[in-house]
Write an enzyme that holds these catalytic residues in place. Sequence first.
Site, PDB file in Angstrom:
ATOM      1  N   ASP A  89       0.835  -1.200   0.000  1.00  0.00           N
ATOM      2  CA  ASP A  89       0.000   0.000   0.000  1.00  0.00           C
ATOM      3  C   ASP A  89       0.870   1.250   0.000  1.00  0.00           C
ATOM      4  O   ASP A  89       1.894   1.310   0.689  1.00  0.00           O
ATOM      5  CB  ASP A  89      -0.878   0.040   1.256  1.00  0.00           C
ATOM      6  N   LYS A 118      -0.160  -0.299  -4.342  1.00  0.00           N
ATOM      7  CA  LYS A 118      -1.616  -0.134  -4.398  1.00  0.00           C
ATOM      8  C   LYS A 118      -1.975   1.294  -4.017  1.00  0.00           C
ATOM      9  O   LYS A 118      -1.490   1.814  -3.017  1.00  0.00           O
ATOM     10  CB  LYS A 118      -2.328  -1.128  -3.485  1.00  0.00           C
ATOM     11  N   GLU A 187     -13.461  -2.985  -2.902  1.00  0.00           N
ATOM     12  CA  GLU A 187     -13.803  -3.237  -1.501  1.00  0.00           C
ATOM     13  C   GLU A 187     -15.224  -2.795  -1.187  1.00  0.00           C
ATOM     14  O   GLU A 187     -15.634  -1.680  -1.532  1.00  0.00           O
ATOM     15  CB  GLU A 187     -12.816  -2.506  -0.576  1.00  0.00           C
TER      16      GLU A 187
END
Length: 269
Positions: A89, A118, A187
């Site tokens: 991330d 990400k 998500e």
Amino acid sequence: MDQSAAKRMTITTLQNACEQGEKIAVLTCYDATFAAVLEEAGVDILLVGDSLGNVVQGKSSTLPVTLDEMIYHVRCVERGTHRVFIMADMPFGTFQVSPQEAFGNAVRLMAAGAQMVKIEGGQHMAETVEFLSCRGIPVCAHIGLMPQFVHQLGGYRVQGKTPNDARQLREDALLLQEAGAAMLLMELIPAVLGEEITRLLSIPTIGIGAGAACSGQVLVLHDMLGISSGTLPRFVRNFMMDADSIQTAVSNYVEAVKLGAFPAYEHTF
């Protein structure tokens, strides 16, 4: 996919497996010991997530996690593995100012051992995704519920429920793919929308609370082991409930993802 050889998996390995209909099993990981266990159990991708702010540091959100902290944990995970693909991330504030600043920060994560970064955000991040991907940094875009946007979104709630919101997410996905994203994480969106977006794209999709039709699934390690504090989210299954060891629990997770048995209906929206 076969991890018997000592050669580390690549984005091409993952894309080829996806094209052949094989599901991708992803878990978060933050240290060398768990990294070795997860690799041995057959996990395809280890996501060094800024979720470490919650489950490792005990903070209430991912927002305070720093780039230096992410780099430390990427190095730990890289040292504990030989074959598994490593994604990291980009923490809050490290990619939003400019594509150039994002590139400099992404370079540090890649140098620490990440093979992909990400980035949370829809089409407004397309310029940054393109800037990075054109300069040799594979990017996984992240849409739907974005923890770094928790205050703007008004909490952790399902996204894309209205026709307009669903259309926006479809547009985001297509524009991010066009910009060069090599993977898309979705998500907390309705399962039917997760399936629609997966069919629209040629890149792999990874779901967390986004339905079983995604190319792969990801969970926070501590959640799937049932050791997180508080009530587990609806999209989580505690794989330790039916296992006598962490290794078995992770192997069962991988098998359930590969067979399409997880997520089941009760884990979707």
